[in-house]
Design an enzyme around this catalytic site. Structure first.
Site, PDB file in Angstrom:
ATOM      1  N   ASP A  34       4.786  16.646 -54.289  1.00  0.00           N
ATOM      2  CA  ASP A  34       4.691  17.626 -53.204  1.00  0.00           C
ATOM      3  C   ASP A  34       5.152  17.089 -51.861  1.00  0.00           C
ATOM      4  O   ASP A  34       4.691  17.544 -50.820  1.00  0.00           O
ATOM      5  CB  ASP A  34       3.237  18.114 -53.092  1.00  0.00           C
ATOM      6  N   ARG A  56      17.124  17.836 -53.149  1.00  0.00           N
ATOM      7  CA  ARG A  56      15.699  17.848 -53.471  1.00  0.00           C
ATOM      8  C   ARG A  56      15.489  18.559 -54.808  1.00  0.00           C
ATOM      9  O   ARG A  56      14.684  18.133 -55.648  1.00  0.00           O
ATOM     10  CB  ARG A  56      14.895  18.527 -52.357  1.00  0.00           C
ATOM     11  N   TYR A 364       3.152  11.235 -44.993  1.00  0.00           N
ATOM     12  CA  TYR A 364       3.606  12.077 -46.109  1.00  0.00           C
ATOM     13  C   TYR A 364       4.819  12.888 -45.684  1.00  0.00           C
ATOM     14  O   TYR A 364       4.937  14.054 -45.987  1.00  0.00           O
ATOM     15  CB  TYR A 364       2.489  13.025 -46.573  1.00  0.00           C
TER      16      TYR A 364
END
Lengths: 364, 364
Positions: A34, A56, A364
């Site tokens: 994620d 991606r 992240y």
């Protein structure tokens, strides 16, 4: 406090509990795929690949095309919003590809950290606005669990009482809303490994943080059997001069969990933080061999520690796709063994598997 | 919140943990013989015996001088202050009599309830003043564990947030002080069985109370591995029209504990409340047969439910000593079996065993 207005019906509880148990079935863990657009930028940058939507998509396809061997190792995959609505080359939605392998689909639902004024650089996490409607939509679109990451940091003055309480509260609100929409909330109160503190300090802080999290979950009437916990392992700070063995890390980690995580929680799925692929597997294995009684499943929810070798093998080249998938498969199988306490170590520390994946103050 | 100032050394922790483990060794539970003078008055009045110091001494002597084999079912005895300094007929202090059987000696430490102004008849517990000095003295005098009873009550408006918070806090302060002096604290947050509420309502309240207790223990840096919990079983209110089976009581009880009591707590020793001797044994047995995972020992800390038959057999007459001891040992053995889930009911039960021991709003 005196009356119960049941938050969930018996059927809703059963559904949530069943989902949670499927994710952490013996030998299974979670692939955290994620990464936000910004985080993917760093990953792709490291292997010299441009951060486009197509790249991606191609990269996630590599992971999701793993063959049936993956069914025994992966119980759930966490998606980023963009990825939920992407497809493989043949037009099959990624969500479908994952579900067809009997793997549960999850979705990151937080919207990143925001500062807590008046603190020493501490944060809370946003994303509660309209969360109920978003959860309902994700549930329709195939998601059965969600993830929300809070971040705490150890320094001279942190984490403060406010940071602990505020993050615990926001995690509990998120969890409550998820369950109302049939989604199992993964509760992630990450204490960063940044700093030079020792193992004991991390253990102490982890215990305080987790106690606050479970009190907040109780206050918010969250059904624990329908949740999962995604904590940090208890480790020394990355700049700590003392080195600790996997067994010491395991003992500190399991002790902290035993003191704070009620047995009703079906599974604890560790984040890998800045650990290398091999370190993350060895530590998970040691945790599952720790001589203390462990009433929850203890498994993985790894991002970097499942994907580093795969990214390196791929390097953006289509012809490398199957060796990249194979590299991912290998880490998945190793971590599956570690989740059962049966991993004997690779002996090979020199490759990408041994290389530290630590990024300072990871966002992240 | 950010730093640890260790409350206990590793040696202190080990000593506390060892004591706790001895008390709840497999097949063993606690004899709660700590009735205050007033409460003993109620007991003795029922069998028409005068409430004198000598009569209280005589009855306790009969219990404590039972055959040594009682140590297979009894791991600890809780004494009232007066009893700690009494002696048997040969001049041997009661603590020695008990310790010679390899049983751990405990002491009631609280000083009864005090009203919480502004609430609907709710209370907190006093006894913190000078508690450190009292604990130090009791430790010298042979005591290794303490007991402190907080009381909560279910009605339409109770327990209130304040009552839960305040009682949890005093329990945590008491526990912290005990551990500083080498005494294992038994933490007793009793939710009374008075009322007509159903099983679910009791479960809900018990979960809220226990969550608050464990948060408070964590906040006060209490070492969980060196504590024991003495909760109520989850049961319907005494005037509830609906009847529940021991299996339903067991499931509700273990579920509540599952959701709130960390695995680090070595043992849970239920109070018997107003249950008859037989009911208390059957329920404990069902609890130990409950199919949910149970990472703590689940045993007894019974007062009335271990002594009712013995009192009825004694009726104040020294010539009834043997019959009294047999009655007591029989219940001790049965409860020892129940703590392992091995109690098989014969079908015939004594009248005294089944007679309900409920006294409205019981204050000990």
């Amino acid at each position: 406090m005196t009356h119960q207005y049941p938050a969930l019906s018996a059927e809703q509880k059963k559904e949530l509990s069943d989902i949670a148990l499927r994710i952490v079935a013996p030998g299974k863990g979670i692939l955290a795929a994620d990464e936000s657009v910004g985080s993917m930028a760093k990953r792709l940058n490291q292997i010299g690949v441009e951060n486009t939507e197509e790249n991606r998509r191609l990269y996630r396809q590599i992971l999701f095309s793993a063959d049936n061997r993956v069914k025994k190792c992966i119980g759930g995959v966490i998606f980023f919003h963009e990825t939920m609505y992407q497809q493989g080359d043949d037009g099959t939605p990624f969500v479908r590809m994952i579900k067809d392998k009997g793997i549960v689909v999850g979705i990151k639902v937080d919207k990143g950290v925001v500062p807590l004024a008046g603190t020493d650089g501490e944060t809370t996490t946003q994303g509660l606005d309209g969360l109920s409607e978003r959860c309902a939509q994700y549930k329709k679109d195939g998601a059965d669990f969600a993830k929300w990451r809070c971040v705490l940091k150890i320094s001279e003055n942190t984490p403060s009482a406010l940071a602990i309480m505020e993050n615990a509260n926001v995690l509990a609100r998120y969890a409550s809303i998820c369950q109302q929409n049939g989604i199992v909330p993964i509760v992630e109160p990450e204490i960063l490994p940044d700093g030079d503190h020792d193992l004991k300090r991390c253990q102490y802080v982890t215990e305080k943080v987790l106690a606050a999290v479970y009190k907040a979950l109780s206050d918010h009437h969250v059904y624990l059997e329908g949740t999962l916990l995604k904590p940090n392992m208890v480790t020394p700070g990355h700049a700590c001069p003392t080195k600790y063995s996997a067994e010491e890390i395991a003992m500190a980690t399991v002790t902290a969990l035993r003191r704070t995580v009620p047995p009703a929680v079906p599974g604890v799925t560790f984040l890998s933080g800045g650990q290398s692929e091999e370190e993350a597997s060895i530590n998970l294995n040691a945790i599952n061999n720790c001589p203390l009684a462990r009433p929850w499943a203890l498994t993985f929810s790894y991002g970097r520690a499942l994907q580093a070798s795969a990214l390196n093998a791929w390097r953006g080249q289509r012809e490398n796709e199957s060796s990249a998938t194979e590299a991912f498969m290998k880490r998945a199988e190793v971590n599956s063994l570690a989740a059962l306490g049966k991993y004997e170590g690779s002996g090979d520390e020199a490759g990408a598997a041994g290389q530290s994946l630590y990024v300072a103050n990871h966002a992240y | 919140m950010a730093h640890q100032f260790p409350a206990l050394t590793p040696e202190q922790k080990k000593a506390l943990s060892d004591i706790a483990q001895r008390i709840v060794a497999p097949g063993k539970g606690i004899l709660a013989a700590d009735e205050s003078v007033g409460t003993m008055g109620s007991r003795l009045q029922r069998i028409k015996v005068e409430n004198t110091e000598e009569n209280r001494r005589a009855f306790r002597e009969i219990l404590f001088s039972s055959d040594s084999s009682m140590n297979q079912s009894i791991g600890g005895v809780i004494l009232f202050h007066e009893t700690l300094y009494q002696k048997d007929s040969s001049g041997k202090p009661f603590p020695h009599v008990i310790k010679d059987k390899g049983i751990v000696v405990g002491i009631k430490l609280d000083k009864g309830t005090a009203p919480l102004a502004g609430t609907n008849g709710e209370t907190t517990i006093q006894g913190l003043d000078g508690l450190a000095e009292r604990c130090a003295q009791y430790k010298k005098d042979g005591v290794d564990f303490g007991k402190w009873r907080a009381v909560l009550k279910i009605t339409d408006t109770t327990p209130s947030t304040l009552a839960i918070q305040e009682n949890a806090t005093t329990l945590a302060r008491y526990a912290s002080i005990c551990q500083q002096h080498g005494l294992v604290p038994i933490v007793e947050p009793e939710v009374l069985p008075d009322g007509d509420h159903d099983l679910q309502h009791c479960q809900y309240v018990t979960e809220k109370v226990l969550a608050a207790v464990y948060k408070a223990l964590n906040d006060h840096h209490v070492y969980l591995e060196g504590t024991l919990l003495k909760p109520n079983m989850v049961t319907a209110g005494h005037s509830c029209p609906k009847k529940y089976t021991p299996q339903e009581v067991a499931m509700a009880t273990v579920t509540a504990l599952h959701r709130t009591v960390p695995a680090a707590v070595p043992g849970i020793c239920f109070l018997s409340g107003g249950q008859s001797e037989e009911e208390a044994s059957l329920n404990l047995n069902a609890i130990n047969q409950c199919p949910l995972p149970k990472p703590w020992k689940l045993t007894f800390s019974y007062g009335r439910a271990l002594q009712a038959s013995a009192l009825a057999a004694w009726v104040g007459k020294p010539e009834n000593k043997k019959a009294t001891q047999e009655a007591f040992c029989k219940r001790a053995q049965i409860n020892g079996l129940a703590s392992k889930g091995q109690y098989i009911v014969s079908g015939k039960s004594d009248a005294a065993a089944k007679q309900s021991l409920f006294t409205a709003s019981y204050t000990y």
